[in-house]
Write a protein that holds these residues in place. Structure first.
Motif, mmCIF file in Angstrom:
data_model
loop_
_atom_site.group_PDB
_atom_site.id
_atom_site.type_symbol
_atom_site.label_atom_id
_atom_site.label_comp_id
_atom_site.label_asym_id
_atom_site.label_seq_id
_atom_site.Cartn_x
_atom_site.Cartn_y
_atom_site.Cartn_z
ATOM 1 N N LYS A 125 9.066 7.824 17.353
ATOM 2 C CA LYS A 125 8.525 6.674 18.474
ATOM 3 C C LYS A 125 7.189 6.323 17.816
ATOM 4 O O LYS A 125 6.160 6.930 17.858
ATOM 5 C CB LYS A 125 8.553 7.026 19.537
ATOM 6 C CG LYS A 125 10.073 7.588 20.172
ATOM 7 C CD LYS A 125 10.088 7.825 21.827
ATOM 8 C CE LYS A 125 11.717 8.455 22.044
ATOM 9 N NZ LYS A 125 12.447 7.123 21.946
ATOM 10 N N TRP A 126 7.228 4.948 17.850
ATOM 11 C CA TRP A 126 5.994 4.289 17.117
ATOM 12 C C TRP A 126 5.255 3.344 18.144
ATOM 13 O O TRP A 126 5.948 2.571 18.607
ATOM 14 C CB TRP A 126 6.158 3.571 15.749
ATOM 15 C CG TRP A 126 4.971 2.967 15.156
ATOM 16 C CD1 TRP A 126 5.077 1.368 14.851
ATOM 17 C CD2 TRP A 126 4.088 3.481 14.381
ATOM 18 N NE1 TRP A 126 3.993 1.304 13.782
ATOM 19 C CE2 TRP A 126 3.291 2.470 13.742
ATOM 20 C CE3 TRP A 126 3.611 4.799 14.295
ATOM 21 C CZ2 TRP A 126 2.119 2.812 13.122
ATOM 22 C CZ3 TRP A 126 2.504 5.208 13.557
ATOM 23 C CH2 TRP A 126 1.931 4.031 12.851
ATOM 24 N N ASP A 127 4.069 3.421 18.381
ATOM 25 C CA ASP A 127 3.257 2.401 19.072
ATOM 26 C C ASP A 127 2.537 1.683 18.100
ATOM 27 O O ASP A 127 1.375 2.197 17.459
ATOM 28 C CB ASP A 127 2.151 3.188 19.951
ATOM 29 C CG ASP A 127 1.043 2.256 20.666
ATOM 30 O OD1 ASP A 127 1.294 1.322 20.243
ATOM 31 O OD2 ASP A 127 0.544 2.995 21.516
ATOM 32 N N GLY A 128 3.027 0.457 17.611
ATOM 33 C CA GLY A 128 2.456 -0.410 16.535
ATOM 34 C C GLY A 128 1.173 -0.752 16.606
ATOM 35 O O GLY A 128 0.318 -1.024 16.033
ATOM 36 N N ASP A 129 0.964 -0.972 17.967
ATOM 37 C CA ASP A 129 -0.626 -1.630 18.527
ATOM 38 C C ASP A 129 -1.828 -0.874 18.182
ATOM 39 O O ASP A 129 -2.722 -1.068 17.845
ATOM 40 C CB ASP A 129 -0.562 -2.191 19.989
ATOM 41 C CG ASP A 129 0.317 -3.392 20.142
ATOM 42 O OD1 ASP A 129 0.520 -3.940 19.269
ATOM 43 O OD2 ASP A 129 0.718 -3.499 21.390
ATOM 44 N N ASN A 130 -1.455 0.511 18.685
ATOM 45 C CA ASN A 130 -2.572 1.562 18.304
ATOM 46 C C ASN A 130 -2.335 2.541 17.160
ATOM 47 O O ASN A 130 -2.811 3.323 16.719
ATOM 48 C CB ASN A 130 -2.278 2.583 19.649
ATOM 49 C CG ASN A 130 -2.895 2.083 20.716
ATOM 50 O OD1 ASN A 130 -3.994 1.177 20.686
ATOM 51 N ND2 ASN A 130 -1.849 1.661 21.820
ATOM 52 N N MET A 131 -1.188 2.149 16.427
ATOM 53 C CA MET A 131 -0.828 2.731 14.704
ATOM 54 C C MET A 131 -0.790 4.181 15.103
ATOM 55 O O MET A 131 -1.296 5.041 14.378
ATOM 56 C CB MET A 131 -1.985 2.478 14.134
ATOM 57 C CG MET A 131 -1.604 2.402 12.539
ATOM 58 S SD MET A 131 -2.677 1.728 11.447
ATOM 59 C CE MET A 131 -4.183 2.563 11.666
ATOM 60 N N THR B 233 0.881 -1.188 -0.048
ATOM 61 C CA THR B 233 0.138 0.111 -0.040
ATOM 62 C C THR B 233 0.994 1.420 -0.061
ATOM 63 O O THR B 233 2.229 1.289 0.203
ATOM 64 C CB THR B 233 -0.923 -0.080 1.395
ATOM 65 O OG1 THR B 233 -0.083 0.051 2.562
ATOM 66 C CG2 THR B 233 -1.905 -1.116 1.209
ATOM 67 N N HIS B 234 0.126 2.417 -0.067
ATOM 68 C CA HIS B 234 0.760 3.744 -0.143
ATOM 69 C C HIS B 234 0.859 4.244 1.315
ATOM 70 O O HIS B 234 2.102 5.172 1.491
ATOM 71 C CB HIS B 234 -0.115 4.731 -0.850
ATOM 72 C CG HIS B 234 0.745 6.056 -1.106
ATOM 73 N ND1 HIS B 234 0.197 7.125 -0.306
ATOM 74 C CD2 HIS B 234 1.416 6.459 -1.876
ATOM 75 C CE1 HIS B 234 0.772 8.342 -0.669
ATOM 76 N NE2 HIS B 234 1.541 7.832 -1.825
ATOM 77 N N ASN B 235 0.421 3.909 2.217
ATOM 78 C CA ASN B 235 0.387 4.308 3.742
ATOM 79 C C ASN B 235 0.115 3.246 4.812
ATOM 80 O O ASN B 235 -0.470 2.185 4.301
ATOM 81 C CB ASN B 235 -0.304 5.774 4.053
ATOM 82 C CG ASN B 235 -1.923 5.198 3.626
ATOM 83 O OD1 ASN B 235 -2.430 4.459 4.427
ATOM 84 N ND2 ASN B 235 -2.448 5.827 2.722
ATOM 85 N N ILE B 236 0.435 3.500 5.760
ATOM 86 C CA ILE B 236 0.392 2.514 6.894
ATOM 87 C C ILE B 236 -1.226 2.196 7.232
ATOM 88 O O ILE B 236 -1.345 0.962 7.468
ATOM 89 C CB ILE B 236 1.047 3.049 8.279
ATOM 90 C CG1 ILE B 236 2.563 3.150 7.996
ATOM 91 C CG2 ILE B 236 0.848 2.133 9.309
ATOM 92 C CD1 ILE B 236 3.444 3.581 9.125
ATOM 93 N N TYR B 237 -1.886 2.932 7.378
ATOM 94 C CA TYR B 237 -3.409 2.582 7.388
ATOM 95 C C TYR B 237 -3.869 1.706 6.528
ATOM 96 O O TYR B 237 -4.772 0.743 6.670
ATOM 97 C CB TYR B 237 -4.098 4.242 7.455
ATOM 98 C CG TYR B 237 -5.629 3.755 7.276
ATOM 99 C CD1 TYR B 237 -6.470 3.423 8.488
ATOM 100 C CD2 TYR B 237 -6.411 3.804 6.099
ATOM 101 C CE1 TYR B 237 -7.777 3.369 8.403
ATOM 102 C CE2 TYR B 237 -7.612 3.783 6.143
ATOM 103 C CZ TYR B 237 -8.511 3.457 7.246
ATOM 104 O OH TYR B 237 -9.970 3.224 7.008
ATOM 105 N N GLU B 238 -3.402 1.871 5.295
ATOM 106 C CA GLU B 238 -4.124 1.147 4.192
ATOM 107 C C GLU B 238 -3.508 -0.276 4.240
ATOM 108 O O GLU B 238 -4.192 -1.415 4.063
ATOM 109 C CB GLU B 238 -3.739 1.547 2.705
ATOM 110 C CG GLU B 238 -4.356 2.957 2.389
ATOM 111 C CD GLU B 238 -3.971 3.548 1.108
ATOM 112 O OE1 GLU B 238 -4.586 4.315 0.509
ATOM 113 O OE2 GLU B 238 -2.856 3.199 0.653
ATOM 114 N N ALA B 239 -2.058 -0.530 4.805
ATOM 115 C CA ALA B 239 -1.531 -1.892 5.068
ATOM 116 C C ALA B 239 -2.329 -2.579 6.013
ATOM 117 O O ALA B 239 -2.597 -3.673 5.832
ATOM 118 C CB ALA B 239 -0.190 -1.518 5.171
#
Length: 471
Positions: A443-449, A134-140
């Motif tokens: 800094k990235w919170d992967g669980d909460n995107m 995808t083009h962005n994280i939300y889409e992935a």
């Protein structure tokens, strides 16, 4: 059908009932599912044309319909499959063939992968989508979610994921050949297209063979210009994902799988400065930089803390002193160097083929047992077989989605670096030799995107969609 109505219709149909595959109903003279996979392909020029060819060569498929916004780019695929219906607009393919196909192949530019794929996926159609997913994280994240909900067979088009080489590398890591890995350096010779463009405002006549509005899709409207097409779109954030997005899903595939990486928890970047005139820094935030270095940090369940460093645009990582005279790292313009507590391993760009440093260590590698099943059908063929007979693929969206997220996290750091912040009293556009761009740690919170320490970066996790193209 208008784009918004199309999406609403698709979502409502998916929620209301389960689509029965057309071969079960005996529609359009379909034969048993064990014999043929019926495909609608969107984006069949360029790399998409390559996938059409790979699927054709493998066999067991029939292309019901082919779609491309550029008649010239799609011509070779149309000629290869003269009985397939042809379209410019993928929505017409949907309207006319949703009950005639079992699966889709999407080989369009990055910015349209999700908007095209998701409506078909919600109708229980298996999906093969080119990298990056995808083009962005939300889409992935959304693509992986829809694939799981619908129980469909999916494959991201990073062909190395099905190679023997990546499986060998994983077996060496699992066997502890180089000990615990704490650092991986990845690099590519990309971009091989122009990057660092000044914003293009001049319009040109739209070629008759191209539907420019459909090509733009969810991106904001702008005049057509030859500097966007073909292939050069990769250097603009609205359409592409730069060198890292283009090659990250190939080169980072081996460390991501072999080290069992997930979401990075930190990302930081530095990029080439672009100059216009004498000592005047140009501000081209709509274009990807000509070169960049990105540092990602992961927590691996098997290795502990792992730092992954990315280099592109001609910038290279340090060469290990263990390289012999005349030896070069990587292959096909890039690769990865794994630094372990007990040695160093280098892998190639696409195949993931590994070798140890110093090279004398290779004589002992035959003793490492083969524990991971090999793919004998090729990447596209593996997907076909899984669609027809059941089974798994090497890069399903449940895996390809998180890999794409990790790659796109690097782009968040690049965009943060490009974001100019001028000192008080300075006008936007004024050059200040002491005020470099971002160089901030994301800094990235992967669980909460979510980015937790730089709120502005959260706007880049999901794009702004042109009216009528929302997902």
């Amino acid at each position: 059908m208008k784009r918004r109505s199309f999406l609403q219709k698709s979502a409502a149909a998916s929620a209301a009932f389960t689509i029965v595959p057309s071969f079960v109903l005996g529609c359009n003279n379909h034969v048993a599912p064990s014999d043929t996979l019926y495909i609608g392909a969107i984006g069949v020029g360029g790399r998409g044309g390559g996938v059409v060819n790979e699927l054709t060569q493998y066999g067991k498929v029939k292309f019901v319909a082919l779609c491309d916004v550029d008649d010239n780019r799609g011509a070779a695929s149309y000629k290869m499959h003269p009985k397939a219906k042809t379209y410019r607009d993928f929505r017409k393919l949907y309207d006319n063939h949703i009950n005639d196909i079992d699966a889709i192949m999407v080989g369009t530019p990055d910015h349209t992968h999700a908007t095209i794929s998701i409506p078909f996926m919600r109708e229980n159609k298996h999906a093969y989508v080119e990298k990056p997913l995808t083009h962005n994280i939300y889409e992935a994240r959304l693509m992986a979610q829809v694939a799981k909900e619908q129980g469909i067979v999916t494959q991201m088009g990073n062909q190395g994921a099905s190679s023997d080489g990546i499986r060998t590398a994983q077996e060496w890591i699992n066997a502890g050949v180089i000990g615990t890995v704490s650092r991986v350096d990845c690099w590519t010779n990309r971009p091989v297209w122009p990057q660092g463009f000044k914003h293009i405002t001049e319009g040109q006549p739209i070629p008759k063979n191209l539907d420019w509005d459909l090509w733009l899709g969810p991106a904001s409207y702008r005049p057509y210009n030859e500097n966007y097409l073909p292939f050069k779109w990769r250097g603009f954030w609205d359409f592409g994902t730069g060198a890292m997005g283009d090659m990250g899903c190939h080169i980072m595939e081996t460390p991501f799988k072999a080290l069992e990486l997930g979401f990075p928890y930190e990302a930081e970047a530095s990029c080439t400065t672009i100059w216009s005139g004498d000592f005047v820094e140009a501000d081209y935030p709509e274009a990807c930089p000509p070169s960049s270095i990105v540092r990602l940090k992961f927590k691996s369940p098997t290795q502990g803390d792992v730092g992954l460093n990315w280099y592109d645009g001609g910038i290279m990582p340090d060469l290990p002193s263990e390289l012999g005279e005349g030896e070069t790292p990587g292959k096909d313009g890039g690769g990865s160097i794994f630094y372990g507590s007990d040695g160093i391993m280098i892998t190639d760009t696409y195949s993931g083929n590994p070798r140890l440093l110093p090279s004398e260590r290779m004589k002992d590698m035959a003793a490492v047992p083969q524990t991971i099943k090999r793919v004998t059908t090729g990447h596209a063929g593996e997907w076909v077989e899984a669609c027809i007979n059941g089974g798994s693929t090497s890069s399903p969206f449940s895996y390809g989605g998180p890999l794409t997220e990790a790659v796109l996290m690097g782009n968040l750091a690049i965009k943060a670096y490009q974001k100019k912040e001028f000192k008080p009293g300075k006008k936007s556009g004024d050059w200040d030799p002491y005020n470099y761009p971002g160089r901030r740690t994301i800094k990235w919170d992967g669980d909460n995107m979510r980015v937790t320490n730089y709120e502005e970066a959260n706007a880049w996790v999901k794009r702004e969609y042109r009216k009528g193209w929302e997902i």
